[in-house]
Every structure is written in structure tokens, then in C-alpha cells.
Motif scaffolding. Sequence first.
Motif, mmCIF file in Angstrom:
data_model
loop_
_atom_site.group_PDB
_atom_site.id
_atom_site.type_symbol
_atom_site.label_atom_id
_atom_site.label_comp_id
_atom_site.label_asym_id
_atom_site.label_seq_id
_atom_site.Cartn_x
_atom_site.Cartn_y
_atom_site.Cartn_z
ATOM 1 N N THR A 82 74.287 1.049 93.954
ATOM 2 C CA THR A 82 72.847 1.176 94.121
ATOM 3 C C THR A 82 72.241 -0.209 94.219
ATOM 4 O OG1 THR A 82 70.838 2.137 93.201
ATOM 5 C CG2 THR A 82 72.377 1.159 91.642
ATOM 6 N N TYR A 112 67.219 -0.397 87.976
ATOM 7 C CA TYR A 112 68.280 0.304 88.675
ATOM 8 C C TYR A 112 68.760 1.468 87.815
ATOM 9 C CZ TYR A 112 71.766 -1.737 85.533
ATOM 10 O OH TYR A 112 72.492 -2.086 84.422
ATOM 11 N N ILE A 153 72.387 4.040 87.760
ATOM 12 C CA ILE A 153 73.679 4.332 88.370
ATOM 13 C C ILE A 153 74.461 5.243 87.426
ATOM 14 C CG2 ILE A 153 74.918 2.346 87.397
ATOM 15 C CD1 ILE A 153 76.284 2.047 90.148
#
Length: 358
Positions: free
Chosen positions: A52, A60, A62
Motif C-alpha cells: 500500500t 497507511y 495494511i
Amino acid sequence: MHKIYLLILTFVLGFTVVNAQPLVRVTGKILGPKADVLQQVTVSVLGQQESTLTDANGDYTIYSKTTSFTLKYNLLGYKPVIIKVNEKAAGRIVRDLILVPNINELEQVTVTNKQNQLSNTSIINIADLQSLPSVSGNFEAILKTLPGVSTNNELSSQYSVRGGNFDENLTYVNDVEISRPILIRNGQQEGLSFINSDLVTRAKFSAGGFEARYGDKLSSVLDVKYDRPDSNQIILTTGFLGTSLTSKYVTEKSFFLAGFRYKNNSSVLNKQDNKGSYSPNFGDAQILYQHNFSDKFSLSALGNLNIGEFKLIPEDRETQFGTVSTQLRLNIAYNGKEIDTYRTAGGAVTATFSPQPN
């Protein structure tokens, strides 16, 4: 019995779906050394097809399919970071990170330019000559692509610079001035020029404002160098208009260059308006030998032999002219023949002494 099979199939599919669900959800924020937000940082799980990018706020998210995995953070201009994660059970974790710039400091670099900034000289790219379409096949064809250079015949190697005459152009080969022979005509009767393209290693051209050492002609100067080759070579080139054979031999302190050319452009001349029997045969041989006695002193010898013969027995000529409504045609019949023969030979011995080795 069917109910048992359906129960087993449902159990297997359910186990596969549950097993495919991610076990660990990782979130975090990526910052720089000055607490600045870093966007477009690539976050990936090594060994899994999960990756990502951080958003505009540096955040972020993930997922990992296992509880033990490795995260990699990568951004151009920053040092990559690898983090190993070992969790006992599935869940959510937070991993914030600060990336450090990757600064590669180079040692001191000295940049020099040997070109004289005060000289109005253009460096000719020799590699372009091989892909340049030319009827004459002479080296001077590449000069016609430069600004200020013009010609009135594609069969000729003669050119005019900035409106000057065709005989006001200087040509030098290895610092030796080449005297152009005075021909009866230029064009179809003209053969091979002095410069052998297969022997040229570098060339420069000036359309005015050149150095005084080149002489007092006003139009231009073409300075060509036949330099030491990198290795021993034999080059054979053949086509519909001629053949060329070049040999290059090099030793520790000397080198030898030899070039032989033959040209016959009758296939081109037969397409002209003047119909007849064309027999153009042109050839030349050129050699160069240089011996370096030391790093400061060298001696070289340049020799050239050029032979050309042009024969024409004309038959007739047809010229069409007029307007769209009134078309006229002129037929001319010839009697006689034309024979032109040229033989040019020359040589030069050059001694070069450099107080400081090049």
C-alpha cells in the motif's frame, strides 16, 4: 447420504474462507526527520502480495495473513526500513515510523571542457553519417544538414556557406590543408571527395569566425581527424553505388590506416532527362601511418591517389513544359560523346611536438 456430503463440503469451504481472512491489521503514520508528513511511501509485507501507499496525511493500513511477518518501508531519496513483527494472536497493531534521508556524498569532481568557447565551431556526430541518405556517398553530405550550408546539386560534394562561392571552403585532414582539384564540371562528372568516411574518428565544422591558423578564406573550414583506432579492424561495405574496403592496424607505438573506395553511380545517372550510355568509374586509395617516438613527439605520413573517369554517349533529351491547358514537349537529339578523366595524387609528412603530453 447426500446430506453428509453437503455438510462436509460446507465445512471445507468455510474453513478455506476463514483461513484466507487476514489475521493482523497494521496501521501507522510515516514522518520525516523534521516531523514532516511523507506521502507515497511504499509499505509492503515481504513474502505476501500485500502493499500500500501512505496518503496525504502519511497514514497507511495494511493486512497480513500470518502473525509473524516482515514490513518494508521504501521511498525514493530515503533509506529503506525493514521491521519484523511477531504477534501471538490476530489483532490490530500500530507501527509509526520516521524515515531518514539517504544522502550520498560524492568525492570532489573536476569537470573540464576542452572546447574553445570563443570558437564558432560545431562538432559533427560521425554516427549520423551512416544513417544519412546520400546519392553522392561523400562525407560532405552531412554538412548540408547544418545551418548556413547550401548546395545546388545532390550529386556533388561541393557546398556554399552563407552565400559564398563553392571554392571558398577550407578542408583539413590531420592538420594538413587539402587542395581541391579544379574540375571541368561538378555533379555527375564528379567522383569521390578526399575524405574517407570510414577513416574519420572526429570532425568539426565552422561556418565563419574560425581561428587564424586555418587560413584567410572567408566562408568555412572543415577540420577532420584520422585518429588511432581502438583495435585491428577490416571493414567491407558494398552497395549498388560502390564498394569500400578499410583496414586498421594498431601497435603499441604506431598505427596504420588504409582505405580503398570504388564508385559507380550509373544506376542514378540513367534516370536523368539526358538519355544515353553512362560509364562513370571513380576510385581512390588513401593511407596514413603514424609513429609515436615518445609522449611528446610523433611523425605521420598521409598519402592519397584519386582516379576518375566519366564517359557519356548521349542519345536524346526530352523536356516537358507549359501550362495545364497547353503542354509542350521538346525533344533534342545529340551527336558525339564526352570523356572526362581525372588523376590526383598527394602526400604529406607531419611532425608533431607537444611540450606537454596530451
